[in-house]
Design an enzyme around this catalytic site. Sequence first.
Site, mmCIF file in Angstrom:
data_model
loop_
_atom_site.group_PDB
_atom_site.id
_atom_site.type_symbol
_atom_site.label_atom_id
_atom_site.label_comp_id
_atom_site.label_asym_id
_atom_site.label_seq_id
_atom_site.Cartn_x
_atom_site.Cartn_y
_atom_site.Cartn_z
ATOM 1 N N SER A 218 0.862 -1.186 0.000
ATOM 2 C CA SER A 218 0.000 0.000 0.000
ATOM 3 C C SER A 218 0.896 1.234 0.000
ATOM 4 C CB SER A 218 -0.968 -0.015 1.179
ATOM 5 O OG SER A 218 -0.314 -0.324 2.376
ATOM 6 N N GLY A 220 -0.077 4.575 0.289
ATOM 7 C CA GLY A 220 -0.768 5.781 0.771
ATOM 8 C C GLY A 220 -1.664 6.359 -0.307
ATOM 9 N N GLY A 223 -2.067 4.770 -3.858
ATOM 10 C CA GLY A 223 -2.772 3.517 -4.131
ATOM 11 C C GLY A 223 -1.992 2.296 -3.724
ATOM 12 N N GLY A 249 -4.955 0.900 5.596
ATOM 13 C CA GLY A 249 -4.230 -0.318 5.200
ATOM 14 C C GLY A 249 -5.023 -1.565 5.563
ATOM 15 N N ASP A 250 -5.733 -1.510 6.687
ATOM 16 C CA ASP A 250 -6.544 -2.664 7.110
ATOM 17 C C ASP A 250 -7.692 -2.887 6.110
ATOM 18 O OD1 ASP A 250 -4.848 -2.586 9.290
ATOM 19 O OD2 ASP A 250 -6.254 -1.444 10.512
HETATM 20 O O1 LIG Z 1 -0.590 -3.604 15.977
HETATM 21 P P1 LIG Z 1 -0.049 -2.260 15.658
HETATM 22 O O2 LIG Z 1 0.924 -2.268 14.526
HETATM 23 O O3 LIG Z 1 0.494 -1.575 16.893
HETATM 24 O O4 LIG Z 1 -1.219 -1.343 15.133
HETATM 25 C C1 LIG Z 1 -2.417 -1.150 15.851
HETATM 26 C C2 LIG Z 1 -3.090 0.103 15.506
HETATM 27 O O5 LIG Z 1 -3.227 0.186 14.099
HETATM 28 C C3 LIG Z 1 -4.600 0.242 13.741
HETATM 29 O O6 LIG Z 1 -5.006 -1.042 13.469
HETATM 30 C C4 LIG Z 1 -4.789 1.011 12.472
HETATM 31 O O7 LIG Z 1 -4.156 0.320 11.414
HETATM 32 C C5 LIG Z 1 -5.340 0.774 14.930
HETATM 33 O O8 LIG Z 1 -6.617 0.227 15.008
HETATM 34 C C6 LIG Z 1 -4.447 0.423 16.114
HETATM 35 O O9 LIG Z 1 -5.012 -0.479 16.943
#
Ligand SMILES: O=P(O)(O)OC[C@H]1O[C@](O)(CO)[C@@H](O)[C@H]1O
Length: 306
Positions: A218, A220, A223, A249-250
């Site tokens: 990804s 940013g 794209g 990203g999720d």
């Molecule tokens: O597990 P990490 O890499 O610390 O990331 C967690 C964080 O990133 C996020 O998932 C966002 O991508 C947040 O919800 C937060 O909980």
Amino acid sequence: MILTVTLNAALDLTYRVPRLRPHTSHRVTHAAERPGGKGINVARVLAALGHDTVVTGFAGGATGELLRRHLADGSDRITDALLPLTGDTRRTVGIVDESTGDSTQLNEPGPDVAPEEWAAFGDAYGRLLRDAKAVALCGSLPPGVPVGAYAQLVRAARAAGVPVLLDTDGEPLRRGIAARPDVVKPNATELAALTGSTEPLRAAHDARRRGAHAVAASLGPDGLLALTPDGAWRAAPPRRLTGNPTGAGDSAVAGLLSGWAEGLSWPDRVARAVALSAATVRAPAAGEFDRATYEGLLPQVKVTPA
Ligand SMILES: O=P(O)(O)OC[C@H]1O[C@](O)(CO)[C@@H](O)[C@H]1O
């Protein structure tokens, strides 16, 4: 069902402030909390797209209980298969500066996981894999979980014949990728740290040589770049969107996985991933996506051979 793993789950707190100024005190204009950690965010988007989704990992202590209560209210339509933990689940804090829309993220390290808790997870994960048609391994590792944990979980998924996507960084990514996951989804910074190359296509080739069957990086607002056994593509949104990128990203991971589960081609999967990411940036709450933005953007995502 699609299984997502969040070993370091979090209660995500989002604070909005009119303007973020370091070294000063702030009045919060709006506060929100919701279950988070990358795999839980992925699951929320998968469920919203109509996929039967199960989350596993750990949830412990008072914060873990609160997180599970939020999951149990049913609004996210996710099945909770999180394992108990003696330690207290972490919180993350996202601070959104309303004057710019930028967000600043503070992620706690997470609770200590005892060796017997990690062993119990391995057993539960093996059982859950029996019903999974794909699995996503997402986010950081909490203290106490071995740094080779994702390599172990990738190998177990492969042995069970379940396609596996890995989204993490640093040493857990370096080791996990050597266990030959079907897809890795680093961002540009994580990919550069892994390979030493800031040129995404070159870095993606390197990541494949290290063991990933496919790399979806990804990038940013630019794209996504996918390098796969079927070909290489870049997918870009029609315009740069401003907003809160937390969880974008999720959403890309959810786009890739749901597309795989529905039998879409790679170009269609990356288009969906980019549209979902962009719709997450535009959503008022971090880690959710704006469905109208998603549906409007999807046909406009430009997918070109890389
Ligand atoms: O597990 P990490 O890499 O610390 O990331 C967690 C964080 O990133 C996020 O998932 C966002 O991508 C947040 O919800 C937060 O909980």
